[in-house]
Design a protein around this motif. Structure first.
Motif, mmCIF file in Angstrom:
data_model
loop_
_atom_site.group_PDB
_atom_site.id
_atom_site.type_symbol
_atom_site.label_atom_id
_atom_site.label_comp_id
_atom_site.label_asym_id
_atom_site.label_seq_id
_atom_site.Cartn_x
_atom_site.Cartn_y
_atom_site.Cartn_z
ATOM 1 N N ASP A 1 13.484 -44.369 -44.247
ATOM 2 C CA ASP A 1 13.630 -45.572 -44.703
ATOM 3 C C ASP A 1 12.996 -46.720 -44.005
ATOM 4 O O ASP A 1 12.172 -46.415 -43.003
ATOM 5 C CB ASP A 1 15.098 -45.873 -45.060
ATOM 6 C CG ASP A 1 15.914 -46.077 -43.931
ATOM 7 O OD1 ASP A 1 15.281 -46.171 -42.620
ATOM 8 O OD2 ASP A 1 17.096 -45.868 -44.027
ATOM 9 N N LEU B 1 15.148 -39.624 -43.954
ATOM 10 C CA LEU B 1 15.750 -39.364 -45.534
ATOM 11 C C LEU B 1 15.870 -38.097 -46.000
ATOM 12 O O LEU B 1 16.134 -37.773 -47.113
ATOM 13 C CB LEU B 1 14.602 -40.306 -46.389
ATOM 14 C CG LEU B 1 14.871 -41.808 -46.503
ATOM 15 C CD1 LEU B 1 13.911 -42.404 -47.379
ATOM 16 C CD2 LEU B 1 16.533 -42.180 -47.044
ATOM 17 N N ALA C 1 19.769 -41.496 -52.375
ATOM 18 C CA ALA C 1 18.460 -41.334 -51.963
ATOM 19 C C ALA C 1 17.971 -40.447 -51.049
ATOM 20 O O ALA C 1 16.700 -39.680 -51.217
ATOM 21 C CB ALA C 1 17.839 -42.874 -51.379
ATOM 22 N N LYS C 2 18.718 -40.247 -50.193
ATOM 23 C CA LYS C 2 18.327 -39.041 -49.216
ATOM 24 C C LYS C 2 18.412 -37.518 -49.982
ATOM 25 O O LYS C 2 17.651 -36.668 -49.797
ATOM 26 C CB LYS C 2 19.510 -39.076 -48.231
ATOM 27 C CG LYS C 2 19.170 -38.031 -47.187
ATOM 28 C CD LYS C 2 20.346 -37.981 -45.924
ATOM 29 C CE LYS C 2 19.835 -38.961 -44.905
ATOM 30 N NZ LYS C 2 20.636 -38.713 -43.724
ATOM 31 N N GLU D 1 15.331 -37.171 -51.888
ATOM 32 C CA GLU D 1 14.190 -36.935 -51.119
ATOM 33 C C GLU D 1 14.172 -35.462 -50.555
ATOM 34 O O GLU D 1 13.107 -34.578 -50.437
ATOM 35 C CB GLU D 1 13.956 -38.048 -49.877
ATOM 36 C CG GLU D 1 13.377 -39.087 -50.061
ATOM 37 C CD GLU D 1 12.050 -39.130 -50.559
ATOM 38 O OE1 GLU D 1 11.290 -38.200 -49.966
ATOM 39 O OE2 GLU D 1 11.679 -40.052 -51.007
#
Length: 280
Positions: free
Chosen positions: A49, A55, A82-83, A86
Motif C-alpha cells: 500500500d 497487501l 483490500a488485502k 490482492e
C-alpha cells in the motif's frame, strides 16, 4: 501455504529476494507452495500500500479469515478487505481447478464427518484415524470454514444430517490461531495457509482462537480472554458451548440463543483450552 491444493513442491520467498535480499535465509520468509502458485501466480509479486505495507495475507502471522471469505456451496473466495482482494488475485485462488476442488471437498467432508461422528459416539479408536485423514486432506480450508458456520446457517448449508456431526467436530477439533513465535517458527512446515475461513456473512460467529503457550521462553505470547456460554434449550435440556469465543462473538451468540427462545443464557470467562460445562 496458498491454494491448499497440495502439500507443496516449491519453497517461495514470501517477500521476494529482489525486494529483500537480506531475508534470503530468514526462516519465516520460506513458505511451501505448489509450483503453479509459486511460478505461475505469485512469482515476484509483492503488492504494497501507500505506506509500504504488504497487501498479501501472510499465513505465518495472520488469520486469513480476517481478509478472505469462503462460499462453501460455490467453492469461491470473496475478499473482506483490500488485502483479501490482492491475495485472491495474486494467488489465483478462484481459478477453476481450485473452485471445483473445494466444491468436491465440501461434499466429501460432509460424508466423512458423518462417518467420523458415528465412530466417535461409539468410542471407536478408528475415529481418530478418520479425523486425521480428513485433517491431512487437500482443501482442509473447506472443513475449517464449515466449523465457523452459525448453528442456523449450518443446518441450511451442510444439511440436517450433518449438523450434529459438525457440532461434535467443533468440540473435539477446535482450530487455534495465534500469531506468536511458536506459530511463526513453523515457517515452511507442512500446513495449509488459507485455513479457518468463513462462509458468507457468518464470519464472526465461530471465532474461537485459543491462546497457546510459546516454546520460546524469550518471546512473550499475546493471549486473549476467551468466553463460553451455558444455556437451557426450549425443551429444558442444559447446554454449553462447544467452542470458545472472543467477547463480541460471545455476545452475538447469546443474542442468537435468546432469539431461539433459549433461557438462562450466561456468558462466562474461560481459560485457554477450557470450556464450560452444562448446568445441571
Amino acid at each position: 501455504m496458498y491454494c491448499d491444493d497440495s502439500r507443496g513442491t516449491d519453497i517461495d520467498h514470501f517477500e521476494p529476494l529482489e525486494r529483500a535480499p537480506l531475508r534470503a535465509f530468514v526462516w519465516p520468509n520460506h513458505l511451501l507452495a505448489c509450483s503453479f502458485c509459486n511460478s505461475n501466480q505469485k512469482h515476484r509479486k509483492y503488492p504494497v500500500d501507500a505506506q509500504g505495507a504488504c497487501l498479501l495475507v501472510d499465513p505465518t502471522t495472520e488469520d486469513p479469515a480476517e481478509h478472505l471469505l469462503l462460499r462453501l456451496s460455490a467453492g469461491i473466495y470473496d475478499p473482506l478487505s483490500a488485502k483479501g482482494e490482492e491475495t485472491i488475485q495474486v494467488f489465483g485462488l478462484n481459478r477453476s481447478e481450485l473452485v471445483k476442488g473445494r466444491v468436491d471437498a465440501f461434499v466429501r467432508a460432509c460424508s466423512i464427518l458423518r462417518d467420523w461422528h458415528g465412530l466417535h459416539r461409539n468410542a471407536d479408536p478408528e475415529a481418530e484415524r478418520v479425523a486425521q485423514a480428513l485433517l491431512d486432506s487437500p482443501f482442509i480450508d473447506v472443513v475449517h470454514a464449515m466449523t465457523r458456520l452459525t448453528p442456523g446457517a449450518a443446518t441450511v448449508i451442510v444439511g440436517r444430517s450433518t449438523v450434529s456431526a459438525l457440532d461434535a467436530w467443533r468440540a473435539v477439533h477446535r482450530l487455534p490461531f495465534h500469531a506468536d513465535q511458536q506459530h511463526i517458527l513453523a515457517g515452511a512446515a507442512n500446513a495449509s495457509s488459507m485455513e479457518g475461513v468463513a462462509d458468507d456473512t457468518l464470519a464472526d460467529d465461530e471465532r474461537y482462537f485459543q491462546g497457546q503457550p510459546s516454546r520460546s521462553s524469550n518471546v512473550p505470547v499475546p493471549t486473549m480472554q476467551n468466553y463460553g456460554l451455558t444455556w437451557t434449550e426450549p425443551d429444558g435440556t442444559p447446554r454449553a458451548s462447544g467452542v470458545a469465543y472472543d467477547e463480541p462473538s460471545a455476545q452475538d451468540r447469546k443474542d442468537a440463543l435468546e432469539s431461539a427462545h433459549c433461557t438462562s443464557v450466561e456468558i462466562m470467562a474461560v481459560k485457554p483450552g477450557e470450556l464450560p460445562q452444562p448446568r445441571s
